[in-house]
Write a protein that holds these residues in place. Structure first.
Motif, mmCIF file in Angstrom:
data_model
loop_
_atom_site.group_PDB
_atom_site.id
_atom_site.type_symbol
_atom_site.label_atom_id
_atom_site.label_comp_id
_atom_site.label_asym_id
_atom_site.label_seq_id
_atom_site.Cartn_x
_atom_site.Cartn_y
_atom_site.Cartn_z
ATOM 1 N N ALA A 8 36.845 38.166 39.206
ATOM 2 C CA ALA A 8 38.264 38.480 39.010
ATOM 3 C C ALA A 8 38.440 39.982 38.837
ATOM 4 N N ASN A 9 38.071 40.732 39.871
ATOM 5 C CA ASN A 9 38.156 42.184 39.779
ATOM 6 C C ASN A 9 38.060 42.775 41.176
ATOM 7 N N ARG A 10 38.056 44.072 41.252
ATOM 8 C CA ARG A 10 38.027 44.768 42.540
ATOM 9 C C ARG A 10 37.030 45.937 42.447
ATOM 10 N N GLY A 11 37.008 46.743 43.502
ATOM 11 C CA GLY A 11 36.288 48.007 43.446
ATOM 12 C C GLY A 11 34.789 47.869 43.238
ATOM 13 N N GLU A 12 34.212 48.951 42.705
ATOM 14 C CA GLU A 12 32.751 48.988 42.598
ATOM 15 C C GLU A 12 32.190 47.885 41.710
ATOM 16 N N ALA A 30 35.409 36.330 46.175
ATOM 17 C CA ALA A 30 36.163 37.542 45.823
ATOM 18 C C ALA A 30 37.637 37.172 45.799
ATOM 19 N N VAL A 31 38.385 37.815 44.923
ATOM 20 C CA VAL A 31 39.847 37.736 45.013
ATOM 21 C C VAL A 31 40.318 39.160 45.317
ATOM 22 N N TYR A 32 41.428 39.269 46.029
ATOM 23 C CA TYR A 32 41.899 40.614 46.375
ATOM 24 C C TYR A 32 43.403 40.643 46.529
ATOM 25 N N VAL A 49 39.736 35.237 48.607
ATOM 26 C CA VAL A 49 41.081 34.665 48.511
ATOM 27 C C VAL A 49 42.064 35.782 48.173
ATOM 28 N N CYS A 50 43.130 35.900 48.973
ATOM 29 C CA CYS A 50 44.161 36.890 48.669
ATOM 30 C C CYS A 50 45.035 36.313 47.553
ATOM 31 N N ILE A 51 45.234 37.093 46.479
ATOM 32 C CA ILE A 51 45.977 36.542 45.336
ATOM 33 C C ILE A 51 47.314 37.232 45.115
ATOM 34 N N GLY A 52 47.759 38.064 46.068
ATOM 35 C CA GLY A 52 49.108 38.596 45.914
ATOM 36 C C GLY A 52 49.275 40.056 46.253
ATOM 37 N N PRO A 53 50.491 40.552 45.996
ATOM 38 C CA PRO A 53 50.840 41.939 46.290
ATOM 39 C C PRO A 53 50.014 42.942 45.469
ATOM 40 N N ILE A 63 47.048 35.445 35.960
ATOM 41 C CA ILE A 63 46.120 34.377 35.556
ATOM 42 C C ILE A 63 46.289 33.100 36.397
ATOM 43 N N PRO A 64 47.516 32.575 36.572
ATOM 44 C CA PRO A 64 47.636 31.328 37.349
ATOM 45 C C PRO A 64 47.052 31.449 38.760
ATOM 46 N N ARG A 65 47.261 32.605 39.401
ATOM 47 C CA ARG A 65 46.742 32.747 40.776
ATOM 48 C C ARG A 65 45.223 32.814 40.794
#
Ligand code: ADP
Length: 444
Positions: A8-12, A30-32, A49-53, A63-65
């Motif tokens: 539940a994060n991005r980047g490095e 991954a979520v992005y 999985v794309c989780i939004g804008p 959290i729900p996404r």
């Protein structure tokens, strides 16, 4: 062991976690956000999985996404990384209710340590030295003034829910106190939605020294030595190293014991960091505990050889810490945070496209980054684009290697903090290990 981990994060840090999962043979999700479609963590994970804008609250803080993404992909654990939801007790709780293991502490542990004034009183009971000051939160201005009367100036007013170096005010003159108190309150309310304040003695010229701890579900807690994070700008870390040039073996023993007691006082599980201020007399004071993996964890990995993400995952799965502990730290490691910021213009953010990217390598050099040539740095998130870590048998060797690695690092298209780091590495006081948290104020 887990059958699939969602990050539940991005980047490095997302990339960093995926790497260890791969080594452990655990599939990853991954979520992005829509701003991160081209980010490396999306390509490296087994599923994405794309989780939004782009906005954090619509994606990495939603959290729900994130829970829905875990349910759809069948992930049985979530690693939160650092920042975003890593220290969010509600998220830890919702994961538990959804039957998904949160790779981090329980909601109760996060609550106890996330509130800084409560954390101080908790560890004080375990006989860990804390910065002298108000006994918990001050109720109002009148109460704060009563506390002030019992203290010497300078003092520092801090937000209980504070983080990221925000919401702190130093008071040197008693006549200024009321104004600073009101400003701190307004700042804390708007930044953290929580106006609770506490007061501490302001330690002059301290070093920021923090201990890495690991706990398992069987009551064992160990520490893996310290990191010196005194090179800061506006209370934000820029350079970290392990061991600290200011810590003797005897002091390390005392600080390590205190860190282990602090973590044991809440039966801590997983990776955590106990932050201390160390003053010129070698007295140290607990400041706060971070209940997550830290940005600067690689310097500890370099000197101990321990994969801290692996240990977090193992602890969350209920495995025991190794019976004979971990090997003693050896050598010296330094990390420079490479941010897309312009040090020539007051470190202002410099988002945009990376036109050229050539990263250094060689003996004792590690680069943790999600960036690459052609990568567009989105303006929505923090500005760190790489962590450069250099290791050597001695501190001097680590600095020499860092200098060479900084020379080799070519990033064009955006301004970065590389020129700043080169100057620090050349600085006599830095070379001598003679610095405190105010180093940069007199740097020019
Ligand atoms: P945050 O959670 O926002 O990072 P911390 O409590 O960790 O806040 O403090 C960040 C930095 O602020 C420390 O590393 C130190 O440089 C400075 N600081 C905090 N408290 C004090 C204090 N009592 N005396 C002197 N400096 C302090």
């Amino acid at each position: 062991m887990f059958s699939k981990i969602l990050i539940a994060n991005r980047g490095e840090i997302a990339l960093r976690i995926i790497r260890t999962c791969k080594v452990m043979g655990i599939p990853t999700v991954a979520v992005y956000s829509m701003a991160d479609e081209d980010s490396l963590h999306v390509r490296f994970a087994d599923e994405a999985v794309c989780i939004g804008p782009p906005a954090g609250r619509e994606s990495y803080l939603n959290i729900p996404r994130i829970i829905a993404a875990a349910e759809i992909t069948g992930a049985d654990a979530i690693h939160p990384g650092y920042g975003f939801l890593a220290e969010n007790a509600e998220f830890s709780e919702i994961c538990r209710e959804s039957g998904i293991k949160f790779i981090g502490p329980s909601p109760d542990m996060i609550n106890r340590m996330g509130n800084k004034s409560l954390a101080k009183s908790t560890v004080r009971e375990a006989e860990v030295p804390t910065v002298p000051g108000s006994d918990g939160v001050v109720k109002d201005l009148a109460h704060a003034q009563q506390v002030l009367e019992t203290m010497d100036v300078p003092v520092i007013i801090k937000a209980s829910a504070g983080g990221g170096g925000k919401g702190m005010r130093i008071v040197r003159d008693r006549a200024d106190f009321e104004k600073q108190f009101r400003m701190a309150k307004a700042e804390a309310e708007s930044a953290f939605n929580n106006g609770d304040l506490y007061i501490e003695k302001y330690i002059e010229k301290p070093r920021h020294v923090e201990l890495q701890v690991l706990g398992d579900q069987h009551g064992t807690v160990v520490h893996l030595g310290e990191r010196d994070c005194s090179i800061q700008r506006r209370h934000q870390k820029l350079i970290e190293e392990s061991p600290s040039p200011a810590v003797s073996p005897e002091l390390r023993q005392r600080m390590g014991d205190a860190a282990v007691s602090a973590a044991k006082s809440i039966r801590y599980e997983g990776a955590g960091t106990i932050e201390f201020l160390l003053d010129a007399n070698n007295d140290f004071y607990f400041m706060e505990m971070n209940t997550r993996i830290q940005v600067e964890h690689p310097v500890t990995e370099a000197v101990t050889g321990v994969d801290l993400i692996r240990e977090q995952i193992r602890a969350a799965a209920g495995e025991k810490l190794p019976e004979n502990g971990f090997p003693l730290p050896e050598g010296h490691a330094i990390e420079c945070r490479i941010n897309a910021e312009d040090p020539a213009h007051d470190f202002r953010p410099s988002p945009g496209r990376i036109e050229t990217w050539h990263q250094p390598s060689g003996l004792g050099v590690r680069v943790d980054s999600h960036a690459y040539q052609g990568y567009m740095i989105p303006p929505y998130y923090d500005s760190m684009i790489a962590k450069l870590i250099a290791y050597g048998a001695t501190r001097d060797e680590a600095i020499d290697r860092m200098q060479q690695a900084l020379e080799e690092f070519v990033i064009e298209g955006v301004a970065t903090t590389i020129p700043f780091h080169k100057r620090v590495m050349r600085h006599t006081k830095f070379r001598e290990g003679d610095f405190d948290t105010h180093f940069l104020e007199t740097f020019e």
